[in-house]
Design a protein around this motif. Structure first.
Motif, mmCIF file in Angstrom:
data_model
loop_
_atom_site.group_PDB
_atom_site.id
_atom_site.type_symbol
_atom_site.label_atom_id
_atom_site.label_comp_id
_atom_site.label_asym_id
_atom_site.label_seq_id
_atom_site.Cartn_x
_atom_site.Cartn_y
_atom_site.Cartn_z
ATOM 1 N N PHE A 25 20.208 -95.477 74.666
ATOM 2 C CA PHE A 25 21.194 -94.401 74.808
ATOM 3 C C PHE A 25 22.482 -94.992 75.358
ATOM 4 C CE2 PHE A 25 23.416 -90.788 76.596
ATOM 5 C CZ PHE A 25 23.249 -89.838 75.588
ATOM 6 N N LEU A 26 23.479 -95.079 74.494
ATOM 7 C CA LEU A 26 24.678 -95.816 74.888
ATOM 8 C C LEU A 26 25.729 -94.931 75.554
ATOM 9 C CD1 LEU A 26 24.793 -98.135 71.747
ATOM 10 C CD2 LEU A 26 23.894 -98.646 74.038
ATOM 11 N N GLY A 27 25.473 -93.625 75.605
ATOM 12 C CA GLY A 27 26.500 -92.703 76.111
ATOM 13 C C GLY A 27 26.683 -92.692 77.625
ATOM 14 N N GLY A 28 25.795 -93.296 78.386
ATOM 15 C CA GLY A 28 25.935 -93.292 79.845
ATOM 16 C C GLY A 28 25.285 -92.094 80.503
ATOM 17 N N THR A 30 26.251 -89.282 82.367
ATOM 18 C CA THR A 30 26.606 -87.865 82.215
ATOM 19 C C THR A 30 26.161 -87.333 80.862
ATOM 20 O OG1 THR A 30 28.472 -88.308 83.648
ATOM 21 C CG2 THR A 30 28.500 -86.220 82.473
ATOM 22 N N ALA A 31 26.460 -88.101 79.810
ATOM 23 C CA ALA A 31 26.044 -87.688 78.462
ATOM 24 C C ALA A 31 24.508 -87.686 78.373
ATOM 25 C CB ALA A 31 26.638 -88.620 77.424
ATOM 26 N N GLY A 32 23.890 -88.626 79.042
ATOM 27 C CA GLY A 32 22.417 -88.718 79.021
ATOM 28 C C GLY A 32 21.785 -87.486 79.628
ATOM 29 N N LYS A 33 22.401 -87.001 80.722
ATOM 30 C CA LYS A 33 21.879 -85.783 81.357
ATOM 31 C C LYS A 33 22.057 -84.577 80.442
ATOM 32 C CE LYS A 33 22.075 -86.800 86.260
ATOM 33 N NZ LYS A 33 22.639 -86.398 87.541
ATOM 34 N N GLY A 34 23.174 -84.548 79.729
ATOM 35 C CA GLY A 34 23.432 -83.472 78.764
ATOM 36 C C GLY A 34 22.404 -83.496 77.646
ATOM 37 N N ARG A 35 22.117 -84.683 77.176
ATOM 38 C CA ARG A 35 21.126 -84.837 76.092
ATOM 39 C C ARG A 35 19.751 -84.356 76.569
ATOM 40 N NH1 ARG A 35 19.107 -84.027 72.146
ATOM 41 N NH2 ARG A 35 17.860 -85.414 70.877
ATOM 42 N N LEU A 36 19.446 -84.630 77.816
ATOM 43 C CA LEU A 36 18.139 -84.199 78.336
ATOM 44 C C LEU A 36 18.009 -82.678 78.302
ATOM 45 C CD1 LEU A 36 15.408 -85.158 79.561
ATOM 46 C CD2 LEU A 36 16.413 -84.737 81.814
ATOM 47 N N LYS A 37 19.100 -81.989 78.616
ATOM 48 C CA LYS A 37 19.085 -80.506 78.573
ATOM 49 C C LYS A 37 18.693 -80.019 77.175
ATOM 50 C CE LYS A 37 20.453 -79.466 82.775
ATOM 51 N NZ LYS A 37 19.236 -79.837 83.474
ATOM 52 N N GLU A 38 19.266 -80.671 76.160
ATOM 53 C CA GLU A 38 18.903 -80.288 74.785
ATOM 54 C C GLU A 38 17.430 -80.568 74.522
ATOM 55 O OE1 GLU A 38 23.257 -81.818 73.176
ATOM 56 O OE2 GLU A 38 21.441 -82.635 72.255
ATOM 57 N N MET A 39 16.989 -81.703 75.031
ATOM 58 C CA MET A 39 15.587 -82.077 74.804
ATOM 59 C C MET A 39 14.643 -81.127 75.537
ATOM 60 S SD MET A 39 15.695 -86.144 74.938
ATOM 61 C CE MET A 39 15.447 -86.971 73.407
ATOM 62 N N PRO A 223 -1.882 -95.471 73.880
ATOM 63 C CA PRO A 223 -0.921 -96.548 74.143
ATOM 64 C C PRO A 223 -0.185 -96.394 75.475
ATOM 65 C CG PRO A 223 0.010 -94.969 72.596
ATOM 66 C CD PRO A 223 -1.393 -94.517 72.864
ATOM 67 N N TRP A 224 0.206 -97.515 76.023
ATOM 68 C CA TRP A 224 1.081 -97.539 77.200
ATOM 69 C C TRP A 224 2.531 -97.715 76.771
ATOM 70 C CZ3 TRP A 224 0.421 -96.328 82.121
ATOM 71 C CH2 TRP A 224 -0.847 -96.440 82.714
ATOM 72 N N TYR A 225 3.420 -97.094 77.510
ATOM 73 C CA TYR A 225 4.857 -97.332 77.372
ATOM 74 C C TYR A 225 5.340 -97.888 78.702
ATOM 75 C CZ TYR A 225 4.763 -94.418 73.178
ATOM 76 O OH TYR A 225 4.494 -93.914 71.933
ATOM 77 N N VAL A 226 6.104 -98.970 78.653
ATOM 78 C CA VAL A 226 6.742 -99.497 79.866
ATOM 79 C C VAL A 226 8.145 -98.896 79.897
ATOM 80 C CG1 VAL A 226 7.543 -101.544 81.088
ATOM 81 C CG2 VAL A 226 5.398 -101.636 79.794
ATOM 82 N N VAL A 227 8.349 -97.955 80.819
ATOM 83 C CA VAL A 227 9.599 -97.197 80.854
ATOM 84 C C VAL A 227 10.553 -97.802 81.883
ATOM 85 C CG1 VAL A 227 10.614 -94.915 81.291
ATOM 86 C CG2 VAL A 227 8.302 -95.093 80.316
ATOM 87 N N PRO A 228 11.747 -98.231 81.449
ATOM 88 C CA PRO A 228 12.724 -98.726 82.428
ATOM 89 C C PRO A 228 13.092 -97.568 83.355
ATOM 90 C CG PRO A 228 13.460 -99.131 80.158
ATOM 91 C CD PRO A 228 12.303 -98.186 80.083
ATOM 92 N N ALA A 229 12.860 -97.711 84.653
ATOM 93 C CA ALA A 229 12.951 -96.531 85.526
ATOM 94 C C ALA A 229 13.931 -96.683 86.692
ATOM 95 C CB ALA A 229 11.554 -96.175 86.044
ATOM 96 N N ASP A 230 14.722 -97.760 86.695
ATOM 97 C CA ASP A 230 15.712 -97.895 87.769
ATOM 98 C C ASP A 230 16.779 -96.812 87.658
ATOM 99 O OD1 ASP A 230 14.515 -100.002 88.994
ATOM 100 O OD2 ASP A 230 16.169 -101.418 88.744
ATOM 101 N N ARG A 231 17.070 -96.412 86.433
ATOM 102 C CA ARG A 231 18.042 -95.326 86.233
ATOM 103 C C ARG A 231 17.267 -94.073 85.872
ATOM 104 N NH1 ARG A 231 20.991 -99.974 84.243
ATOM 105 N NH2 ARG A 231 23.052 -100.020 85.232
#
Ligand code: ADP
Length: 267
Positions: A25-28, A30-39, A223-231
């Motif tokens: 997700f290249l939008g950063g 704020t945009a990422g939080k907006g996208r989550l609302k849609e999801m 399956p396992w997913y390794v989720v980058p979680a620092d952000r």
């Protein structure tokens, strides 16, 4: 998001994974939080369909070091989803009653039924993680558990459960900051548990135990997913995306009414 999925047989080295990654997700932020609302809205509709169809069972396993954000992920990813269709099962230090049974006993009774999503906040994996690191069971007993867990999950899958397992991967530095915040901010003080510092002292052992568990229990059926979680925002997006992709893949349908609706007249 398939890049975070571990295919079965992969030898996992966590140093090859970046906890700060945001590549999908290249939008950063704020945009990422907006996208989550849609999801959230998308997930809400898919969950309703899952419930209405009453066919599939969805098990979501969340694992991660202390402060990796398991609670936050549940809160944010499932925001707005009908609480009646989603259950959360947390697994802490086992009670006497639980210890008197086999380790899967308390797990099996909490798995989802048809039409339900159940999220495990910690899980049977603690029995090859904290139990291994802290020597709470003899090594040969722990060693046998990888195969037992794989078979248990195979049985669930063959009986109609879709299983998704997420390892929320944070860096040691990020954990330091999150623990420090719990000390510094009065509204977060209640979350501070001195025991977390003790576990932090075993960081490298936990990483090794996770690598073994991920390597030996990532399968086609679970399956396992390794989720980058620092952000946090990115962690939420990865989880929501995988859930949505998976639910869409089930090709669910609203069931037809059992009544002949054309004959019904409402006066
Ligand atoms: P969390 O830290 O996830 O917010 P808790 O404060 O309830 O939740 O902590 C749960 C604790 O229980 C963790 O330290 C975890 O390692 C421990 N735990 C969970 N399962 C087991 C187990 N099977 N054996 C021993 N300890 C366990």
């Amino acid at each position: 998001m398939q890049r975070y999925k571990l295919s079965s047989g992969t030898q996992v080295k966590l140093s090859d994974h970046d906890p700060r990654d945001t590549a999908e997700f290249l939008g950063g932020k704020t945009a990422g939080k907006g996208r989550l609302k849609e999801m959230n809205r998308e997930l809400e509709s898919l969950q309703e369909l899952l419930y209405a169809e009453g066919k599939h069972k969805i098990l979501v396993v969340l694992q991660g070091m202390d402060t990796s954000g398991k609670d936050g992920a549940i809160r944010h990813v499932f925001e707005g989803v009908n609480p009646q269709g989603v259950k959360v099962a947390g697994f802490g230090v086992p009670s006497k009653e639980e210890l008197d049974h086999d380790y899967l006993w308390r797990i099996h009774r909490r798995v989802p039924k048809r039409g339900e999503i159940t999220i495990f906040n910690r899980s049977h994996y603690e029995d090859v993680l904290v139990v291994k690191v802290r020597g709470l069971a003899p090594p040969d007993r722990v060693e046998r558990r990888y195969a037992q867990i794989t078979e248990f999950e195979r049985m669930l899958a063959e009986e109609g459960t879709t299983i998704l397992k997420f390892f929320l991967y944070i860096s040691k530095e990020e954990q330091k900051q999150r623990l420090q915040e719990r000390l510094d901010r009065p509204e977060k003080n209640w979350k501070f548990n001195p025991g977390d510092l003790v576990e932090r002292g075993f960081w490298d052992d936990y990483i090794a135990a996770y690598e073994t568990a991920l390597t030996r229990t990532s399968t086609e059926h679970a399956p396992w997913y390794v989720v980058p979680a620092d952000r946090k925002w990115y962690r939420n997006l990865v989880l929501a995306s995988v859930l949505i992709e998976t639910l869409k893949g089930l090709e669910m349908q609203y069931p037809p009414s059992e009544t002949d609706l054309s004959k019904i007249v409402i006066e």
